[in-house]
Scaffold this active site. Sequence first.
Site, PDB file in Angstrom:
ATOM      1  N   CYS A  82       0.828  -1.200   0.000  1.00 12.73           N
ATOM      2  CA  CYS A  82       0.000   0.000   0.000  1.00 12.73           C
ATOM      3  C   CYS A  82       0.869   1.260   0.000  1.00 12.73           C
ATOM      4  CB  CYS A  82      -0.983  -0.038   1.172  1.00 12.73           C
ATOM      5  SG  CYS A  82      -2.376   1.109   0.985  1.00 12.73           S
ATOM      6  N   HIS A 177      -3.556  -5.418   0.502  1.00 10.22           N
ATOM      7  CA  HIS A 177      -2.992  -5.815   1.797  1.00 10.22           C
ATOM      8  C   HIS A 177      -2.974  -7.338   1.944  1.00 10.22           C
ATOM      9  CE1 HIS A 177      -2.755  -1.860   3.857  1.00 10.22           C
ATOM     10  NE2 HIS A 177      -3.688  -1.535   2.964  1.00 10.22           N
ATOM     11  N   GLU A 179      -1.606  -8.948   4.278  1.00 10.51           N
ATOM     12  CA  GLU A 179      -1.528  -9.316   5.689  1.00 10.51           C
ATOM     13  C   GLU A 179      -2.887  -9.561   6.328  1.00 10.51           C
ATOM     14  OE1 GLU A 179      -1.284  -4.722   5.807  1.00 10.51           O
ATOM     15  OE2 GLU A 179      -0.978  -6.369   4.393  1.00 10.51           O
TER      16      GLU A 179
END
Length: 539
Positions: A82, A177, A179
């Site tokens: 990002c 993202h 994660e």
Amino acid sequence: MHSKILILDFGSQVTQLIARRVRDSGVFSEVYPYDVSDEFVRNYGAAGVILSGGPNSVIEGDESPRVPQAVFELGVPVLGICYGMQAMAEQLGGKVENGTVREFGYAEVRAHGHTALLKDISDFTTPEGHGMLKVWMSHGDKVNEMPPGFKLMASTPNCPIAGMADEARHMYAFQFHPEVTHTLQGKAIIARFVHDICGCKSDWNMPDYIAEAVEKIRQQVGNDEVILGLSGGVDSSVAAALIHRAIGDQLTCVFVDHGLLRLDEGKMVMEMFADHLGVNVIRIDAVDQFMGHLAGVTDPEAKRKIIGREFVEVFQVEAGKRKNAKWLAQGTIYPDVIESAGKGKKGHTIKSHHNVGGLPETLNLQLLEPLRELFKDEVRQLGVALGLPHDMVYRHPFPGPGLGVRILGEVKKDFADLLRRADAIFIEELRNTPYVLAAGASESTDNGIPHRNWYDATSQAFAVFLPVKSVGVMGDGRTYEYVVALRAVQTQDFMTAHWAHLPYELLGKVSNRIINEVRGINRVVYDISGKPPATIEWE
């Protein structure tokens, strides 16, 4: 020596999830603020570097956070996420612009270029043969021109450059993202990066962590005494066990009864730690002190600050009685740090936690926080490895401010008495109700043990006292009594959560028992809000 991944935090509220995903792969990782020095980066010994997301814009020019130049000169793999992608692009000669369409939420990303990072990783394939990923986006700006040497790695209709790679220099970046759990292949992508791209082995585990943590505590503390606030919750209990293993009788646990504990909490704590584990525990009755300072206070932040302040004052008084007490230990864990904007204060504060907020500058004790870098599931693993009882380790989280943040508005002793009885009934019935997996559903546990009951099947469950009265009917008469809300959630990481779909029969039984057994409550409601938009606790 373990391989390790350096994560630079640009202020994303989910930065520490990157660390969790890396650790899920058996690789050690640490998070540091983005503005560490080039010398720090060069001396850290990272096998790879990950750049987190963040709330800023690289278009802000000199005001925007920048990646230490040493990151791009180390010669180790780099992954930008990002904002990390945008900063990488801008600093290496690419261009970033304000997007005409902001993307927040689910998106489908097309993989390009058959890069080493995404090879054979996809959620589905289009009729044209394109590999597609279901991901989570959260951005306004976007890269509109890649730096020299980079090729396209991923795209969406609204974000033509959603991923880029310079495989010669082992530099990769995503606008989405990986994660967060919403990116279905995120765990696989991060595992690919740390294992195949960075060359790390899965050599980080809890026994090794215990040995390293024990040695670190001994070096940090020396011969000083340590005072720890013991609440009976998972975090403080595991912290106490870890510190006790490291320094033994140098640890004194202070158990503060502030009138905001769960039913019979004090008895349980004293029996477990003082009687069974041999830990030195001092019990302090501070109910009047806390209730006096909380009287008339309705603002949630003010209540948290007051409770944190009074805890510290109690510890200081106790420390004054112990000449060698130099350290105040706390069970602070990563989610506490995240929601208080954490290291470097780069993020946007959600709410302050008693562990990381409200500590006055005049505090005469140094802070010892041995769990600060661990997620809740890792804390539980640590507790089991330390030999703590399973039922204690897998007890639901309990906030440091206790029932003070589960009583909306002003905290009163009468309210706390009603709430702790209602909460005990809720927890008892969750434990007594067998968990039956829905047809076609797959069970996911954080400890590999099948759920025995609905208490095991929920990540956190509790009652909330609402300072409003409702009309009811009891027998032949009308009542005008208080309302209690029940809250139960399921989550993997406590960063996001969904409300637990408890059986109606269970909810009905809990409601009936509370209304009949807790005089002063005549209505029970169930909270069906997720996180986000709501937080797990009401305050």
